[in-house]
Write a protein that holds these residues in place. Structure first.
Motif, mmCIF file in Angstrom:
data_model
loop_
_atom_site.group_PDB
_atom_site.id
_atom_site.type_symbol
_atom_site.label_atom_id
_atom_site.label_comp_id
_atom_site.label_asym_id
_atom_site.label_seq_id
_atom_site.Cartn_x
_atom_site.Cartn_y
_atom_site.Cartn_z
ATOM 1 N N GLN A 18 0.570 -1.480 -0.270
ATOM 2 C CA GLN A 18 -0.006 -0.246 0.157
ATOM 3 C C GLN A 18 1.193 1.629 -0.493
ATOM 4 O OE1 GLN A 18 -2.675 -0.640 3.711
ATOM 5 N NE2 GLN A 18 -3.911 -1.548 2.195
ATOM 6 N N LEU A 19 1.843 1.254 0.807
ATOM 7 C CA LEU A 19 2.825 2.560 0.939
ATOM 8 C C LEU A 19 3.369 2.651 -0.858
ATOM 9 C CD1 LEU A 19 4.565 1.870 4.129
ATOM 10 C CD2 LEU A 19 3.140 3.644 3.235
ATOM 11 N N MET A 20 3.817 1.572 -0.583
ATOM 12 C CA MET A 20 4.594 1.294 -2.560
ATOM 13 C C MET A 20 3.633 2.230 -3.863
ATOM 14 S SD MET A 20 7.606 0.765 -2.204
ATOM 15 C CE MET A 20 8.080 0.767 -4.209
ATOM 16 N N TRP A 21 2.079 1.484 -3.874
ATOM 17 C CA TRP A 21 1.419 2.093 -4.243
ATOM 18 C C TRP A 21 1.098 3.632 -4.273
ATOM 19 C CZ3 TRP A 21 -0.436 1.119 -9.057
ATOM 20 C CH2 TRP A 21 -0.249 0.266 -9.544
ATOM 21 N N TRP A 30 4.621 2.396 -12.867
ATOM 22 C CA TRP A 30 4.240 0.969 -12.517
ATOM 23 C C TRP A 30 2.417 0.475 -13.350
ATOM 24 C CZ3 TRP A 30 3.851 -0.857 -6.510
ATOM 25 C CH2 TRP A 30 4.696 -1.559 -5.986
ATOM 26 N N LEU A 31 1.773 1.684 -13.393
ATOM 27 C CA LEU A 31 0.495 1.623 -13.690
ATOM 28 C C LEU A 31 1.153 1.854 -15.545
ATOM 29 C CD1 LEU A 31 -1.899 4.581 -12.476
ATOM 30 C CD2 LEU A 31 -2.176 1.630 -12.552
ATOM 31 N N ASP A 32 2.238 2.322 -16.057
ATOM 32 C CA ASP A 32 2.865 2.743 -17.013
ATOM 33 C C ASP A 32 3.170 1.505 -17.342
ATOM 34 O OD1 ASP A 32 2.071 5.499 -17.301
ATOM 35 O OD2 ASP A 32 4.005 6.146 -16.388
ATOM 36 N N ALA A 33 4.091 0.835 -16.435
ATOM 37 C CA ALA A 33 3.949 -0.648 -17.681
ATOM 38 C C ALA A 33 3.052 -1.927 -17.472
ATOM 39 C CB ALA A 33 5.052 -1.294 -15.954
ATOM 40 N N GLY A 34 2.137 -1.479 -17.031
ATOM 41 C CA GLY A 34 0.685 -1.977 -17.259
ATOM 42 C C GLY A 34 0.362 -2.786 -15.720
ATOM 43 N N GLU A 35 0.755 -2.406 -15.394
ATOM 44 C CA GLU A 35 0.768 -3.253 -13.737
ATOM 45 C C GLU A 35 -1.051 -2.825 -13.452
ATOM 46 O OE1 GLU A 35 2.073 -5.657 -12.323
ATOM 47 O OE2 GLU A 35 3.600 -5.987 -13.519
ATOM 48 N N GLN A 39 -4.073 -6.205 -8.396
ATOM 49 C CA GLN A 39 -3.143 -7.297 -9.162
ATOM 50 C C GLN A 39 -1.638 -7.184 -8.602
ATOM 51 O OE1 GLN A 39 -4.048 -6.383 -12.708
ATOM 52 N NE2 GLN A 39 -5.886 -6.258 -13.646
ATOM 53 N N LYS A 40 -1.601 -8.228 -8.599
ATOM 54 C CA LYS A 40 -0.175 -8.302 -8.590
ATOM 55 C C LYS A 40 1.115 -7.527 -9.757
ATOM 56 C CE LYS A 40 0.299 -13.650 -5.782
ATOM 57 N NZ LYS A 40 0.841 -14.934 -5.495
ATOM 58 N N VAL A 41 1.963 -6.762 -8.759
ATOM 59 C CA VAL A 41 2.741 -6.289 -9.278
ATOM 60 C C VAL A 41 3.961 -7.063 -10.072
ATOM 61 C CG1 VAL A 41 4.452 -4.275 -9.333
ATOM 62 C CG2 VAL A 41 2.074 -4.470 -8.427
ATOM 63 N N HIS A 42 4.370 -7.216 -11.186
ATOM 64 C CA HIS A 42 5.655 -8.071 -11.418
ATOM 65 C C HIS A 42 6.658 -7.547 -11.486
ATOM 66 C CE1 HIS A 42 2.979 -9.741 -14.573
ATOM 67 N NE2 HIS A 42 3.202 -10.796 -14.342
ATOM 68 N N LEU A 43 8.384 -8.152 -10.606
ATOM 69 C CA LEU A 43 9.044 -7.590 -10.879
ATOM 70 C C LEU A 43 9.312 -7.439 -11.825
ATOM 71 C CD1 LEU A 43 9.869 -9.640 -7.552
ATOM 72 C CD2 LEU A 43 10.635 -7.194 -7.388
#
Length: 386
Positions: A18-21, A30-35, A39-43
Motif C-alpha cells: 500500500q505504501l509503494m502504491w 507501475w501503471l505505465d508498465a501495465g500493472e 493485481q500482483k505487480v511483476h518485478l
C-alpha cells in the motif's frame, strides 16, 4: 541458493505494498508498465532473467525504511551480519532467526543495511565520515581507507546525485510520514506520545501544569498527543517536555542516585537535539545505545522499563531512565567518586576515552545546554549533576 520472486507481492507485506502504491512516482511507473492495483505487480527482469528494482522503486523502499526506522542502492547484507545486528544491537523489527530467506525481501534487506550503516558511523567509538561508511559497507572496515575501495565511493556519489536529481528529498518528507501515520510501523507509532508511552507515564505528564499549558495551547487532547516535528518531519520534544520527563523519571525511579533533572535535560539537548529517534549513531532522546541499555537492565538491575529491542529506546521515558542510570554508574566508575567533568565526558565519549583533547569540548557544550534548563531567578554558583 538464492530465492527468486516473480511478483512484488511475494516479498512484501500488504501494508508495504500500500505504501509503494501510495508513492506517486512508483504508482505512475507501475501503471505505465501495465500493472494494476488489486493485481500482483511483476518485478522487473534484466536480460538474464534476474529480478531487480528500478531506481524509482529503490528510492521509495529506501525512503520508507529510513522514515520508519532510522531518521543505498540495494546491497546484500549477509545472514551473519543481520543476525548479529538483531542479537547484539537490538534491531529486531524483522525476525530472521527463524527464516533467513526474509533477507531477500527488499524492505527487510534495506532495514538491516541501514542498521549496519548506522553502526559503521560510530564503530570503534569514533565518529565516521560518509566516505568511510560507504567504503567500509562494501569492503569491510579494513578496506575503508584502502585504494581498492575508492572507486566504490565515487560510484556511490554518482548514483546518489542521479537519484537526487530524479526527485528532491522534500517530496518524501511531505508524503511518507502521513502514509506511515496510518500504518503499524515504528515511525507511525512515533507520531503520538500515547502510542509509545505508557498510560501511567502519560497521566504523569498531564499532571504537570507547564505541560498542560503547552499541550492545551497546541490543541492536544488526552489519548492523542502529537510529538512536535521539525521541517524534515522528525519528531522531537519541547524543552518543557524534556525537563518534565526528566523530573518524573528521577522522582519515580532514581531519587536516591542524586541525578538532577537539569543535567539530564541538558544531556538530551547535546546528545539528540531532543529528537525522539536521536541523531546519527546516538539512539533515542538520551543517545543510549541498545547494548548499554540491555546491560543496565540485565546486569545492573535497572528494570523499570523493558528493553528487548532498539525500538524500546524510542520511548522518551525509557531512554531518559537508562540515561540517568548510566550517569549514576559513571559517577562511581572503577569504584571511586568521579568529577562532574569526567561524568559528562564519559557519558558522551565513553569512560575509557576521557581526555582534554578528545572529549573536553563535550563539557563546554553541556554547560551551554544546562543554562537552557536552569531557573533564571535562582543563582547558580556551579554545575550540579549529582
Amino acid at each position: 541458493m538464492a530465492v527468486s520472486f516473480k511478483y512484488w507481492d511475494d516479498c512484501l507485506d500488504p501494508e508495504d505494498m500500500q505504501l509503494m502504491w501510495a508513492d506517486p512516482q512508483v504508482s505512475k511507473e507501475w501503471l505505465d508498465a501495465g500493472e494494476g492495483q488489486g493485481q500482483k505487480v511483476h518485478l522487473s527482469r534484466d536480460p538474464d532473467g534476474e529480478a531487480y528494482l528500478t531506481q524509482t522503486e529503490m528510492m521509495a523502499v529506501a525512503v520508507i525504511t529510513v522514515h520508519r526506522h532510522f531518521k543505498s542502492q540495494l546491497d546484500p547484507v549477509t545472514t551473519e551480519v543481520a543476525q548479529w545486528l538483531g542479537r547484539e544491537l537490538g534491531y529486531k523489527y524483522y525476525d530472521i532467526e527463524e527464516d533467513v530467506n526474509l533477507l531477500y525481501w527488499p524492505f527487510v534487506n534495506v532495514y538491516f543495511g541501514a542498521a549496519y550503516a548506522k553502526w559503521l558511523f560510530s564503530c570503534d567509538e569514533k565518529e565516521r565520515t560518509e566516505e568511510f561508511v560507504v567504503r567500509a559497507y562494501k569492503g569491510g572496515k579494513k578496506k575503508a581507507t584502502h585504494k581498492s575501495s575508492s572507486p566504490i565511493f565515487q560510484r556511490y556519489l554518482y548514483v546518489k546525485d542521479a537519484l537526487l536529481s530524479m526527485r528532491q528529498p522534500e517530496s518524501f518528507n511531505e508524503l511518507t510520514p502521513d502514509l506511515l501515520a496510518n500504518s503499524s510501523s515504528t515511525e507511525g507509532q512515533l507520531i503520538c506520545w500515547d502510542s509509545k508511552v505508557s498510560e501511567v507515564d502519560m497521566d504523569a505528564m498531564w499532571s504537570q501544569p507547564d505541560v498542560i499549558k503547552e499541550w492545551t495551547k497546541s490543541g492536544e487532547r488526552r489519548g492523542n498527543v502529537r510529538f512536535s516535528h521539525d521541517v524534515k518531519k522528525r519528531p522531537y520534544l519541547s524543552r518543557v517536555e524534556v525537563k518534565t520527563v526528566a523530573e518524573i523519571t528521577i522522582s519515580r525511579h532514581l531519587s536516591t542516585k542524586g541525578v538532577t533533572p537539569e543535567a539530564l535535560a541538558a544531556l538530551a539537548e547535546v546528545c539528540s537535539m531532543r529528537f525522539v529517534h536521536g541523531v546519527r549513531s546516538r539512539t533515542g532522546l538520551m543517545g543510549i545505545d541498545y547494548p548499554t541499555a540491555a546491560w543496565l537492565y540485565r546486569d545492573c538491575g535497572h528494570r523499570a522499563y523493558t528493553v528487548s529491542s532498539v525500538d524500546d529506546l524510542y520511548n522518551p521515558f525509557a531512554s531518559m531512565y537508562f540515561g540517568a542510570a548510566y550517569l549514576g554508574w559513571l559517577s562511581q566508575y572503577e569504584g571511586r567518586e568521579r568529577s562532574h567533568e569526567f561524568i559528562v565526558q564519559a557519558y558522551l565519549g565513553g569512560p575509557e576515552n576521557v581526555s582534554l583533547q578528545e572529549t573536553g569540548p563535550f563539557w563546554n557544550k553541556f554547560l551551554e545546554a544546562l543554562k537552557l534548563y536552569q531557573d533564571p531567578k535562582k543563582e547558580h554558583t556551579g554545575c550540579c549533576i549529582l
